[in-house]
Each structure stands twice: as structure tokens, then as C-alpha cells.
Design a protein around this motif. Structure first.
Motif, mmCIF file in Angstrom:
data_model
loop_
_atom_site.group_PDB
_atom_site.id
_atom_site.type_symbol
_atom_site.label_atom_id
_atom_site.label_comp_id
_atom_site.label_asym_id
_atom_site.label_seq_id
_atom_site.Cartn_x
_atom_site.Cartn_y
_atom_site.Cartn_z
ATOM 1 N N GLY A 1 0.811 -1.214 0.000
ATOM 2 C CA GLY A 1 0.000 0.000 0.000
ATOM 3 C C GLY A 1 0.838 1.253 0.000
ATOM 4 O O GLY A 1 0.450 2.273 0.570
ATOM 5 N N TRP A 2 1.980 1.192 -0.683
ATOM 6 C CA TRP A 2 2.856 2.368 -0.738
ATOM 7 C C TRP A 2 2.099 3.522 -1.383
ATOM 8 O O TRP A 2 1.500 3.380 -2.437
ATOM 9 N N GLY A 3 2.097 4.658 -0.713
ATOM 10 C CA GLY A 3 1.405 5.837 -1.199
ATOM 11 C C GLY A 3 -0.021 5.950 -0.686
ATOM 12 O O GLY A 3 -0.653 6.988 -0.844
ATOM 13 N N ILE A 4 -0.531 4.897 -0.088
ATOM 14 C CA ILE A 4 -1.877 4.923 0.485
ATOM 15 C C ILE A 4 -1.741 5.286 1.956
ATOM 16 O O ILE A 4 -1.134 4.557 2.736
ATOM 17 N N GLU A 5 -2.292 6.410 2.320
ATOM 18 C CA GLU A 5 -2.116 6.917 3.681
ATOM 19 C C GLU A 5 -2.884 6.114 4.715
ATOM 20 O O GLU A 5 -2.401 5.877 5.815
ATOM 21 N N VAL A 6 -4.085 5.699 4.394
ATOM 22 C CA VAL A 6 -4.934 4.970 5.334
ATOM 23 C C VAL A 6 -4.951 3.494 4.930
ATOM 24 O O VAL A 6 -5.466 3.160 3.857
ATOM 25 N N PRO A 7 -4.391 2.613 5.758
ATOM 26 C CA PRO A 7 -4.350 1.190 5.392
ATOM 27 C C PRO A 7 -5.711 0.589 5.035
ATOM 28 O O PRO A 7 -5.780 -0.324 4.221
ATOM 29 N N ALA A 8 -6.784 1.106 5.597
ATOM 30 C CA ALA A 8 -8.112 0.577 5.279
ATOM 31 C C ALA A 8 -8.459 0.733 3.801
ATOM 32 O O ALA A 8 -9.370 0.068 3.310
ATOM 33 N N ASP A 9 -7.722 1.583 3.078
ATOM 34 C CA ASP A 9 -7.959 1.786 1.650
ATOM 35 C C ASP A 9 -7.179 0.813 0.764
ATOM 36 O O ASP A 9 -7.362 0.823 -0.454
ATOM 37 N N ARG A 10 -6.324 -0.017 1.357
ATOM 38 C CA ARG A 10 -5.575 -1.013 0.557
ATOM 39 C C ARG A 10 -6.499 -2.152 0.148
ATOM 40 O O ARG A 10 -7.465 -2.468 0.836
ATOM 41 N N PHE A 11 -6.173 -2.813 -0.948
ATOM 42 C CA PHE A 11 -7.046 -3.881 -1.426
ATOM 43 C C PHE A 11 -7.146 -5.023 -0.423
ATOM 44 O O PHE A 11 -8.208 -5.643 -0.285
#
Length: 127
Positions: A47-57
């Protein structure tokens, strides 16, 4: 060495578990009714670049299992820069230590580039 913006992003938006993965802490003892799936990958799965882990696939998949009431634990076993060779031992560890029922290997073509023969007419690192 990572760039200053990359180091800053990492400092601001990542928390690592004891295995060095950007995920919650995993327990060795798995409840009998829980099925574990480990997603193993590189910066994309991380999730590099995704600030909120809940937004990762992987987290979205976990939330969908949760919404169905399915006792599944999705584990994010990913680190930036990992290639297929780096992922072999963690996969073995996940199966043995954490009683994982399924491994999903998440890779992009550059992860296997070192294992594909290059020639005058083919270089896997080129588009």
C-alpha cells in the motif's frame, strides 16, 4: 536509500508489526473457526502511497469478509522492494508459524524479471 519524500511518507503513514509488515500484529494461535489468507507482495500490496491502510485492497477484502460474517483473517505480508526471491521464506514461515490456509502471491512483472532469460530480442525490464 529512499528519497526524502519517501522517508517522510513512511514515517507519517506506516506502523509495522513485529514481522516488519504494515499490518496488525498476528498471533501464532489461530482460533479454530478462522481461515487465514496471506497476501504476499511488494510495495503494491504493501500500500505504498496509500495513507490509510483501510484503503488497501487487502483491507477491503478483509472488510468484505467481515461484512458477510465470514471468519477469515486477511494478512498483509508485503514489503517495498521485495521480489519473488524475497518472498519464498516468508511464505514458508506463514504456512508453518501462522497456520495460513491460503497464500495469494501479488506481483508485478518487475518482481520476476531476474528469473526470465534476456536476449538480444527480449529484455523483460523494458516495456
Amino acid at each position: 536509500m529512499a528519497s526524502l519524500p519517501a522517508r517522510r511518507w513512511f514515517a507519517l503513514y506506516t506502523n509495522l508489526n513485529s514481522q516488519g509488515c504494515r499490518d496488525e500484529e498476528w498471533t501464532l494461535d489461530k482460533p479454530e473457526d478462522v481461515y487465514r489468507i496471506a497476501f504476499v507482495g511488494d510495495s503494491f500490496a504493501y500500500g505504498w502511497g496509500i495513507e490509510v491502510p483501510a484503503d488497501r485492497f487487502t483491507d477491503i477484502i478483509q472488510s468484505r469478509f467481515g461484512a458477510l460474517g465470514t471468519p477469515v483473517q486477511v494478512m498483509n505480508v508485503a514489503k517495498p522492494g521485495w521480489s519473488t526471491a524475497n518472498q519464498i521464506q516468508p511464505i514458508v514461515d506463514m504456512l508453518d508459524l501462522y497456520d495460513v490456509g491460503e497464500i495469494v502471491l501479488c506481483y508485478v512483472p518487475n518482481d520476476i524479471a531476474d528469473y526470465i532469460a534476456s536476449g538480444a530480442d527480449f529484455d523483460p525490464r523494458l516495456p
